[in-house]
Enzyme design. Structure first.
Site, short mmCIF file in Angstrom:
data_model
loop_
_atom_site.label_atom_id
_atom_site.label_comp_id
_atom_site.label_asym_id
_atom_site.label_seq_id
_atom_site.Cartn_x
_atom_site.Cartn_y
_atom_site.Cartn_z
N ASP A 7 22.14 41.08 24.57
CA ASP A 7 23.23 40.14 24.85
C ASP A 7 23.32 39.92 26.35
OD1 ASP A 7 23.89 40.06 22.20
OD2 ASP A 7 25.86 40.99 22.41
N LYS A 54 22.41 52.48 6.18
CA LYS A 54 22.23 53.48 5.11
C LYS A 54 22.68 52.91 3.76
CE LYS A 54 21.69 57.74 7.47
NZ LYS A 54 21.85 59.18 7.46
N GLY A 77 30.74 46.06 20.58
CA GLY A 77 31.59 46.25 21.74
C GLY A 77 32.29 47.59 21.80
N GLY A 118 27.23 48.41 18.45
CA GLY A 118 27.61 49.73 18.96
C GLY A 118 26.49 50.52 19.60
N LYS A 128 25.01 32.48 19.98
CA LYS A 128 25.92 32.68 18.85
C LYS A 128 26.76 31.44 18.60
CE LYS A 128 26.60 37.68 19.53
NZ LYS A 128 25.93 38.25 18.36
#
Lengths: 323, 53
Positions: free
Chosen positions: A49, A190, A178, A241, A106
């Protein structure tokens, strides 16, 4: 010969353009092969980003396969509040002029006009993203109408297959952008892996497959192809994250095809060094010694502090429609 | 261990991008051209020495 799955495509989609070249030959643009193929070309890479030319140049220099242009990084979107929209056209074009790697941008979920603007200025891929404020709470963009490939977020298999059915060429985990906390992205990959494993256990049983397709509200063909392949029919990246080289290696080792890093690099105090380290750890994710070298390149005291995902005012992964 | 006298060793740069796809395409090309060969991903500098091209 292709190893790119072409199941559940729309060959007559509006996004497929017949072009006559200067040598008078006919070529097709925006076919499923080209869109999904472009996504495949990013595999094993890191997409970063960025919000400015300077950041894009740091990303390119570090070995990013592409950059994702935003107006604000996800961490800053949380802090600023208000409505988060697509980045300025001027900034996107400046970045397109400044770097040679692919440029992604985006648009808001469901905002067909923002997507058309991004396509018109020539971005290489559009992310219909929950990081921005959704423009439609119940519908996603019908992505077969676009020549430009799309990437969408997903928390589970059903969501991923529904987005692919709409024409998306790449999936990414939603995670919780973020926050600097990789736990939500881990949960999502998962979940998806477990659902695919379950599907593979009855891949020859059409009665079970059609039942699952109805439960997941997706097409039988897509579900059958996923069971046959033992993976999604399109590339699946980790996102949301990731902030350290070890985070990136962890998600790659869980089966992701590549990594998006948002705030984790440019909200840290050592962005250039960290960007190089994340690329190194992603490339050599199976080699703990090299991942350790990458970890040595970053100082934990310079990592973004992060946010507690259990006490967030805004859970981006829950924004927009999931059906 | 491969026998380099019998089989040509082709290295595919295995850093970023269509690695599996390039390996599959090269294997297919060798088969089509009836060439005995093996295809290896090249990820470390020392692996370059172990391939013929």
């Amino acid at each position: 010969m292709t190893t790119i799955s072409l199941v559940a495509t729309e060959p007559e989609a509006k996004g497929v353009k017949h072009i006559t070249t200067s040598e008078n030959s006919q070529v097709l643009r925006g076919t499923t092969l080209v869109k999904r193929g472009f996504a495949h070309m990013q595999k094993h890479g890191v997409i970063m980003d960025v919000t400015s030319v300077e950041q894009a140049q740091i990303a390119e220099e570090a070995g990013a396969v592409a950059v994702m242009v935003l107006d604000k990084l996800p961490y800053d979107i949380r802090k600023a509040g208000g409505v988060a929209r697509t980045a300025s056209v001027k900034v996107i074009q400046e970045i397109m002029d400044a770097v040679t790697i692919p440029i992604m941008a985006k648009c808001r979920i469901g905002h067909a006009s923002e997507a058309k603007v991004l396509e018109a200025i020539g971005v290489d891929m559009i992310d219909e993203s929950e990081v921005l404020t959704p423009a439609d709470e119940v519908r996603h963009i019908w992505k077969w109408d676009y020549t430009t490939p799309f990437v969408n977020g997903a928390k589970n298999l059903g969501e991923a297959l529904r987005r692919i059915e709409e024409g998306c060429a790449m999936i990414r985990t939603k995670g919780e952008p973020g926050t600097g906390d990789v736990a939500e992205a881990v949960t999502h990959i998962k979940m998806l892996n477990n659902e695919i494993r379950r599907l593979c256990s009855f891949s020859e049983d059409n009665q079970e497959l059609i039942k699952s397709a109805r439960e997941m509200k997706t097409s039988f063909a897509l579900l059958q192809e996923t069971a046959r392949l033992g993976r999604l029919p399109v590339v699946n990246f980790a996102a949301g994250g990731i902030s350290t080289p070890a985070d990136a290696a962890f998600l790659m080792n869980l089966g992701c095809d590549g990594v998006f890093v948002g705030s984790g690099i440019f909200k840290a105090d050592d962005p250039a060094q960290r960007a190089r380290a994340v690329v190194l750890a992603t490339t050599y994710h199976q080699d703990p010694k090299i991942v350790a070298e990458a970890q040595k390149m970053v100082d934990e005291k310079k990592s973004m502090l992060g946010l507690d995902t259990k006490n967030l005012e805004l859970r981006m992964q829950e924004r927009g429609p999931s059906t | 261990m491969r026998d380099k006298k019998k089989n040509i060793a082709i290295g595919i740069l295995g850093i970023q991008g269509d690695i599996e796809e390039n390996i599959a395409a090269t294997i297919d090309a060798l088969r089509t051209m009836k060439i005995n060969g093996d295809v290896y991903p090249v990820r470390y500098p020392e692996e370059i020495e172990q391939v013929d091209g």
